[in-house]
Design a protein around this motif. Structure first.
Motif, PDB file in Angstrom:
ATOM      1  N   GLN A   1       0.830  -1.208   0.000  1.00 55.29           N
ATOM      2  CA  GLN A   1       0.000   0.000   0.000  1.00 55.29           C
ATOM      3  C   GLN A   1       0.868   1.263   0.000  1.00 55.29           C
ATOM      4  O   GLN A   1       0.537   2.264  -0.653  1.00 55.29           O
ATOM      5  CB  GLN A   1      -0.925   0.013   1.231  1.00 55.29           C
ATOM      6  CG  GLN A   1      -1.875  -1.185   1.344  1.00 55.29           C
ATOM      7  CD  GLN A   1      -3.079  -1.096   0.420  1.00 55.29           C
ATOM      8  OE1 GLN A   1      -3.056  -0.403  -0.599  1.00 55.29           O
ATOM      9  NE2 GLN A   1      -4.130  -1.834   0.746  1.00 55.29           N
TER      10      GLN A   1
ATOM     11  N   ARG B   1      -0.929   4.608  -1.441  1.00 52.70           N
ATOM     12  CA  ARG B   1      -2.246   4.629  -0.806  1.00 52.70           C
ATOM     13  C   ARG B   1      -2.149   4.913   0.691  1.00 52.70           C
ATOM     14  O   ARG B   1      -3.119   5.352   1.307  1.00 52.70           O
ATOM     15  CB  ARG B   1      -2.960   3.296  -1.045  1.00 52.70           C
ATOM     16  CG  ARG B   1      -3.112   2.970  -2.530  1.00 52.70           C
ATOM     17  CD  ARG B   1      -3.755   1.619  -2.731  1.00 52.70           C
ATOM     18  NE  ARG B   1      -3.868   1.294  -4.151  1.00 52.70           N
ATOM     19  CZ  ARG B   1      -4.498   0.228  -4.628  1.00 52.70           C
ATOM     20  NH1 ARG B   1      -5.070  -0.623  -3.777  1.00 52.70           N
ATOM     21  NH2 ARG B   1      -4.565  -0.002  -5.930  1.00 52.70           N
TER      22      ARG B   1
ATOM     23  N   THR C   1      -0.961   8.505  -6.562  1.00 50.25           N
ATOM     24  CA  THR C   1      -1.460   7.242  -6.015  1.00 50.25           C
ATOM     25  C   THR C   1      -1.782   6.305  -7.166  1.00 50.25           C
ATOM     26  O   THR C   1      -2.369   6.718  -8.168  1.00 50.25           O
ATOM     27  CB  THR C   1      -2.729   7.479  -5.169  1.00 50.25           C
ATOM     28  OG1 THR C   1      -2.431   8.403  -4.126  1.00 50.25           O
ATOM     29  CG2 THR C   1      -3.236   6.181  -4.562  1.00 50.25           C
TER      30      THR C   1
ATOM     31  N   LEU D   1      -9.856   4.468   0.788  1.00 45.09           N
ATOM     32  CA  LEU D   1      -9.504   4.673  -0.616  1.00 45.09           C
ATOM     33  C   LEU D   1     -10.775   4.840  -1.452  1.00 45.09           C
ATOM     34  O   LEU D   1     -11.665   3.987  -1.419  1.00 45.09           O
ATOM     35  CB  LEU D   1      -8.694   3.477  -1.127  1.00 45.09           C
ATOM     36  CG  LEU D   1      -8.167   3.570  -2.564  1.00 45.09           C
ATOM     37  CD1 LEU D   1      -7.049   4.603  -2.661  1.00 45.09           C
ATOM     38  CD2 LEU D   1      -7.662   2.200  -3.027  1.00 45.09           C
TER      39      LEU D   1
END
Length: 691
Positions: free
Chosen positions: A374, A379, A632, A670
């Motif tokens: 991640q 993220r 991202t 997210l």
């Protein structure tokens, strides 16, 4: 007065505090060697955060994985067992079930790692006969004393007593327990008829053995925690979450720790059900993703489901104790990604836990985890974990993914990180299907509710995989299981065998059943009385566990109020037919229904935590919550400049278009491109596809 919910996970300990000043959330690392240390530190920390004295805390409700971890790690007590002559090997034989019918290579836990070693299972002469429970052969008390002498010699002080048909007459088990306590003072003793007064000797013996296996360590932990809290100035009542969704006292759970084997996950399911009610969405699938595991439960119509007894296994061992229906898999933020000997790309079930933790923690971990992936994908912001309280190292995360996955497989670091996320999401989607689609539930009619520290990062991907309606993110996702602890009631259960055919039951049969019900009600009332609950606040529910004659397992049917009569017994029969039709899709309404077990559930309502509503939007721009923008990478492989919003500064009615990331202290949400996150009345969030 203040109340605290404490949920201990494999990686973090989560806390919620409700007091006159409001609701406060806190998260600290779990102290794996002794969880009570982390709990006390967390309680002190959240009291400081709220600006109150620990002495002001009225009650602490605790969800713990202590008993569960003992079964997983196989480090329970050395047990001895006293059983009926000729039945020494029931714990080994089991039901002769094959875990995998067509595999030549499988493990049978009750044989490879027995809860009681064969040399410690001592058979003695005694015999009780069905169906009346008459004594055919008296207990050989001298043989029991000789067994105790052998246990003393071997240093065994945890003793299981399991005799045939003791669920009909427990006189021999009770006498054997008296002798064991005379011969081994202070021994931890479990009678099978105390825990599971039901038929099926293997499951009953296994339940008693599990209780003795986890009992000494669990009892020590619970009492040690109680003592440490008092030393820290916290003199409140300590209550423990049970597997059935109710809470009980330290003493009760120390004596019967099998009741708390699924203590931790149960709090999450209750918290999820409450969040669904707050969002006005009764059909939800909860996905509690922590650092070590993911717990999945389906809640249709806002009603929690209790697992059928045929499915109540813990670490491969049958345990006859009520449990909330859920599935647990090794999938969490700390799940390790690796390439196996055959060159296959795997993620989990092994976890890095909190010590040393993912590579990005900088505590010596070198293997890549889901959390590291991640971070590589942008993220998770290394400087924003736990609101900046936990500093993560992005370089270490990238190096772990590159060295262990990307280079060996000849792919880019980005693709390797995406692969880790896709594999873990697929693993969880399969588990969700087993708890929904495989049971006749259509996920298209349900909302996915992801929580736990890692949950909201996976919510939309899981909803897409399941074709779910939308995603609902709780107010405090990383603390939802702890919040659930303050939304549950005190609860006790007692059972009694009552085997008869209801359709042809005589008045004498019904009088016997009414006697059993009265006995069970008295036992439940006594436990609630001991807990200081006034009689007018005690609520009792009577359940008949029934089956069609000859079936292997039972289903629950409701028992009407008042003494059972020839007229009212038909209500039980009809209730069973309805339950069978709901679970299996059909019912044989002309067939005879057999009552097997009576169960009385006693409960007392407690004050529920009240989550305050957030401010209604005033039409101003959501830029008030904008923190910064960073690149991202999303599941489609695109890397986009993505704004971060402080979720606590969003108002009810605010709509945040994706791509976006909602940041708060205990979790990160997210929102991929093409989706919109709408803030609801209590600060919870609904994520759905944009118009």
């Amino acid at each position: 007065m203040a109340r605290i919910g404490v949920d201990v996970g494999g990686t973090n300990t989560d806390l919620v505090l409700e007091c006159t000043k409001g609701v406060f959330y806190h998260k600290v690392p779990t102290t794996l060697k002794n969880q009570s240390i982390g709990v006390v530190q967390g309680v002190q920390g959240i009291c400081t955060k709220a600006g109150i004295d620990p002495a002001e805390v009225e009650m602490i409700v605790h969800g713990t994985t202590t008993a569960t971890n003992i079964t997983i790690e196989h480090n329970g007590a050395e047990c001895g067992m006293i059983t009926t002559h000729g039945f020494r090997d029931i714990l080994h034989i089991g039901r002769h079930k094959r875990p995998y019918n067509f595999s030549l290579h499988f493990d049978v836990p009750w044989q490879s790692q027995p809860l009681v070693k064969r040399r410690n299972r001592i058979a003695v002469r005694e015999r009780i006969l069905p169906p009346t429970g008459e004594i055919a052969e008296p207990l050989d008390e001298q043989a029991v004393r000789e067994a105790c002498a052998l246990f003393r010699k071997r240093g065994i002080s945890s003793v299981v007593i399991g005799f045939m048909f003791s669920f009909l007459n427990d006189a021999h088990e009770a006498r054997a327990k008296e002798i064991v306590l005379e011969e081994i003072p202070g021994a931890y003793v479990t009678m099978s008829s105390e825990l599971a007064r039901v038929m099926r000797e293997y499951e009953r013996f296994s339940t008693a053995a599990m209780n003795c296996y986890v009992g000494p360590k669990t009892a020590y932990y619970l009492r040690d925690l109680d003592a440490r809290l008092r030393e820290a100035g916290v003199t409140s009542k300590l209550r423990i979450m049970q597997s059935n969704g109710g809470v009980s006292t330290v003493d009760s759970c120390a004596r019967r720790p099998i009741r708390i084997l699924m203590s931790g996950p149960a709090g999450g399911v209750i918290g999820g059900a409450s969040e669904g009610e707050m969002a006005g969405t009764p059909n939800i699938i909860t996905v509690d993703i922590g650092g070590t595991s993911a717990d999945i439960s389906t809640i249709p119509g806002g009603q929690l489901k209790i697992m059928n007894q045929r499915d109540t296994y813990v670490s491969g061992y049958p345990v006859l104790t009520p449990m909330i229906d859920l599935v647990t898999i090794g999938a969490g933020g700390g799940s390790v990604a690796f390439i196996d000997e055959a060159g296959a790309f795997n993620v989990g079930p092994r976890s890095a836990g909190s010590e040393p933790g993912p590579a990005c923690y900088g505590r010596g971990g070198e293997e890549p985890t889901v959390t590291d992936a991640q971070i590589v994908l942008g993220r998770l912001d290394p400087d924003m974990a736990l609101g900046g309280d936990l500093q993560l190292n992005a370089d270490l995360a990238r190096k772990a993914v590159e060295d262990k996955i990307a280079k060996p497989l000849g792919m880019s670091v980005k693709d390797a990180a995406l692969g880790i996320i896709k594999i873990i999401n697929n693993n969880m989607a399969l588990a969700i299907r087993s708890n929904s689609v495989a049971r006749g539930i259509d996920p298209r009619e349900f909302s996915i509710m992801p929580f736990g520290g890692a949950g909201p990062l996976h919510g939309v991907a899981l909803a897409e995989a399941m074709s779910a309606r939308d995603v609902i993110v709780p107010v405090a996702p990383g603390i939802t299981a702890a919040v659930g602890l303050l939304k549950t009631d005190l609860q006790y259960e007692h059972t009694e065998a009552g085997i008869l055919i209801l359709n042809t039951a005589t008045d004498a049969d019904l009088a016997r059943i009414n006697g059993h019900i009265d006995k069970l009600c008295r036992a439940v009332h006594e436990e609630l009385d001991a807990d200081g609950v006034a009689r007018d606040a005690q609520q009792l529910k009577i359940i008949a566990e029934c089956r069609y004659q000859g079936q292997g397992f039972e289903l629950r049917a409701d028992v009407p109020d008042g003494p059972l009569t020839q007229e009212s017994k038909q209500l039980i029969i009809d209730s069973f037919h309805d339950a069978h039709e709901q679970d299996y899709g059909y019912a044989y309404r002309a067939a005879e229904v057999e009552l097997i077990t009576l169960r009385v559930i006693g409960s007392a309502s407690v004050r529920r935590i009240e989550i305050p509503k957030v401010q209604l939007t005033d039409g101003s721009s959501i830029d008030r919550a904008l923190m910064f923008v960073r690149p991202t990478t999303f599941d489609c492989g695109r890397t986009l400049e993505t704004p971060r919003y402080d979720r606590t500064k969003l108002y009810a009615g605010d709509r945040v278009p994706g791509p976006a990331i909602l940041v708060q202290h205990n979790s990160t949400t997210l929102v991929p491109p093409g989706y919109v996150a709408e803030t609801l009345d209590f600060g919870n969030t609904r994520i759905s596809k944009g118009a």
